[in-house]
Write a protein that holds these residues in place. Structure first.
Motif, mmCIF file in Angstrom:
data_model
loop_
_atom_site.group_PDB
_atom_site.id
_atom_site.type_symbol
_atom_site.label_atom_id
_atom_site.label_comp_id
_atom_site.label_asym_id
_atom_site.label_seq_id
_atom_site.Cartn_x
_atom_site.Cartn_y
_atom_site.Cartn_z
ATOM 1 N N UNK A 102 0.781 -1.229 0.000
ATOM 2 C CA UNK A 102 0.000 0.000 0.000
ATOM 3 C C UNK A 102 0.808 1.271 0.000
ATOM 4 N N UNK A 103 2.074 1.196 0.387
ATOM 5 C CA UNK A 103 2.894 2.408 0.411
ATOM 6 C C UNK A 103 3.933 2.437 -0.705
ATOM 7 N N UNK A 104 3.944 1.413 -1.545
ATOM 8 C CA UNK A 104 4.963 1.355 -2.599
ATOM 9 C C UNK A 104 4.341 1.004 -3.949
ATOM 10 N N UNK A 105 3.965 -0.232 -4.131
ATOM 11 C CA UNK A 105 3.509 -0.695 -5.432
ATOM 12 C C UNK A 105 2.154 -0.104 -5.822
ATOM 13 N N UNK A 106 1.206 -0.045 -4.903
ATOM 14 C CA UNK A 106 -0.127 0.443 -5.251
ATOM 15 C C UNK A 106 -0.101 1.923 -5.656
ATOM 16 N N UNK A 227 9.608 -3.479 9.863
ATOM 17 C CA UNK A 227 10.845 -4.241 10.062
ATOM 18 C C UNK A 227 12.010 -3.470 9.443
ATOM 19 N N UNK A 228 11.802 -2.941 8.238
ATOM 20 C CA UNK A 228 12.864 -2.163 7.577
ATOM 21 C C UNK A 228 13.239 -0.938 8.403
ATOM 22 N N UNK A 229 12.242 -0.255 8.938
ATOM 23 C CA UNK A 229 12.509 0.944 9.733
ATOM 24 C C UNK A 229 13.284 0.598 11.002
ATOM 25 N N UNK A 230 12.918 -0.503 11.642
ATOM 26 C CA UNK A 230 13.627 -0.937 12.850
ATOM 27 C C UNK A 230 15.056 -1.353 12.519
ATOM 28 N N UNK A 231 15.224 -2.085 11.404
ATOM 29 C CA UNK A 231 16.571 -2.489 11.007
ATOM 30 C C UNK A 231 17.416 -1.266 10.674
ATOM 31 N N UNK A 232 16.824 -0.274 10.049
ATOM 32 C CA UNK A 232 17.547 0.948 9.707
ATOM 33 C C UNK A 232 18.064 1.648 10.964
ATOM 34 N N UNK A 233 17.325 1.513 12.051
ATOM 35 C CA UNK A 233 17.735 2.114 13.318
ATOM 36 C C UNK A 233 18.725 1.243 14.090
ATOM 37 N N UNK A 234 19.075 0.070 13.529
ATOM 38 C CA UNK A 234 20.048 -0.796 14.181
ATOM 39 C C UNK A 234 19.480 -1.724 15.217
ATOM 40 N N UNK A 235 18.142 -1.877 15.238
ATOM 41 C CA UNK A 235 17.517 -2.737 16.248
ATOM 42 C C UNK A 235 17.856 -4.201 16.004
ATOM 43 N N UNK A 236 17.947 -4.602 14.738
ATOM 44 C CA UNK A 236 18.237 -5.998 14.415
ATOM 45 C C UNK A 236 18.108 -6.218 12.925
ATOM 46 N N UNK A 237 18.040 -7.485 12.533
ATOM 47 C CA UNK A 237 17.856 -7.843 11.129
ATOM 48 C C UNK A 237 16.512 -8.541 10.980
ATOM 49 N N UNK A 238 15.996 -8.626 9.759
ATOM 50 C CA UNK A 238 14.717 -9.287 9.547
ATOM 51 C C UNK A 238 14.528 -9.670 8.094
ATOM 52 N N UNK A 239 13.607 -10.600 7.863
ATOM 53 C CA UNK A 239 13.251 -11.016 6.512
ATOM 54 C C UNK A 239 11.999 -10.255 6.113
ATOM 55 N N UNK A 240 12.066 -9.543 4.971
ATOM 56 C CA UNK A 240 10.978 -8.652 4.595
ATOM 57 C C UNK A 240 10.544 -8.869 3.154
ATOM 58 N N UNK A 241 9.331 -8.409 2.873
ATOM 59 C CA UNK A 241 8.827 -8.364 1.503
ATOM 60 C C UNK A 241 9.625 -7.300 0.750
ATOM 61 N N UNK A 242 10.259 -7.645 -0.364
ATOM 62 C CA UNK A 242 11.097 -6.660 -1.069
ATOM 63 C C UNK A 242 10.315 -5.444 -1.549
ATOM 64 N N UNK A 243 9.007 -5.603 -1.797
ATOM 65 C CA UNK A 243 8.209 -4.470 -2.249
ATOM 66 C C UNK A 243 8.050 -3.420 -1.157
#
Length: 302
Positions: A102-106, A227-243
């Motif tokens: 909803x925030x990228x592809x659509x 998850x991307x926002x948290x990883x960007x802040x250095x909280x950890x790593x995660x598996x995410x939808x590339x979209x």
């Protein structure tokens, strides 16, 4: 009274004379005069005074014209609406989407769609996949995009796409130097998980158990973008939808392929009570174009 009589009355009020009114309506002057006389007989009062061969509106006629004119504005709107329905199926479109798309592809699809159909208004609402399903099933939205764990009963649906998950890694993290991430790489690292009911999380849990790997769970969220926002802040790593990761790389997030593949599947949902109109089919085509454009960009970057 009938519509033709009202049209004659309105045409005379607008044009000022019977002859001009006849030209506007494409009928004879006697027909205009007859229509007005019949209307006066039905409403019970004079609409015009006949002064030296001219029709001069009476005070009652002027008051009546206000309502007649307002009703014709409504008719003009109905004609415009009918034209839009004839051409596109509707003058508006309501779309519900899961957050990952909803925030990228659509939004990209909406741009493609409006390039072809600029007169159509699109309403986009981002919500959980279960809410997408319920709102589409209830007929509140014309179509929706939902993750594959959603209950598909009660809605028409088709697979929209399957997108291999990628590992979101903070810049400077030890894993950022790797070209690909595998289950053993996750062992002991701070990990950001999706919701417990998410199929990708369940699949990843099975993969890690089989590999004897235990990532350290530090946070969980239902949205890949979070998850991307948290990883960007250095909280950890995660598996995410590339979209859902569009735009994060430019801000410093590292994305790496994950093997074995953990696919994020999404479905298109349609109202069960109506056939897909041309406007819905046109928007689906825009969604597919946005999806294929995204895949082409990914291929170019890989």
């Amino acid at each position: 009274m009938n519509l033709r009589q009202l049209e004659a009355f309105r045409a005379v009020m607008i044009s000022g004379t019977v002859s001009r009114a006849a030209e506007l309506m494409g009928i004879t002057q006697p027909a205009v005069s007859r229509g007005i006389a019949e209307l006066e007989a039905q409403v019970g009062f004079a609409l015009f005074d006949r002064i030296k061969g001219r029709l001069v509106p009476t005070p009652e006629g002027q008051l009546f014209f206000r309502d007649v004119d307002a009703s014709f504005v409504g008719l003009d709107r109905l004609r415009a609406s009918a034209a839009r329905i004839r051409d596109f199926g509707s003058g508006s479109l309501k779309v519900a989407s899961l957050a990952a798309l909803g925030s990228t592809l659509v939004p990209r699809a909406i741009r493609f769609f409006r390039e072809q159909h600029p007169s159509i208004t699109v309403t986009l609402t981002v919500m959980s996949s279960s809410a997408v399903r319920n709102h589409v099933a209830d007929g509140q939205y014309d179509l929706g995009l939902a993750a594959d764990e959603v209950d598909l009963s009660g809605v028409d649906h088709q697979l929209f796409g399957s997108f291999p998950g990628v590992c979101a890694i903070p810049g400077g993290h030890p894993l950022a130097a790797r070209s690909m991430i595998t289950p053993p790489d996750l062992d002991g690292h701070d990990y950001i998980a999706l919701s417990p009911e998410d199929r990708v999380r369940l699949r990843l849990h099975q993969i890690c158990e089989q590999a004897g790997v235990k990532p350290r769970l530090v946070a969980e969220t239902p949205n890949s973008a979070t998850v991307c926002a948290l990883a960007l802040e250095g909280v950890g790593i995660g598996i995410v939808n590339p979209l859902a990761a569009d735009g994060f790389q430019e801000r410093g997030l590292v994305l790496r392929p994950f093997k074995p593949e953990v696919p994020f599947r999404s479905h298109l949902l349609f109202r069960p009570d109506v056939q897909k109109g041309r406007i819905v089919r046109a928007f689906v085509a825009a969604l597919l174009k946005a999806r294929n454009t995204r895949r082409s960009l990914s291929a170019d970057q890989s």
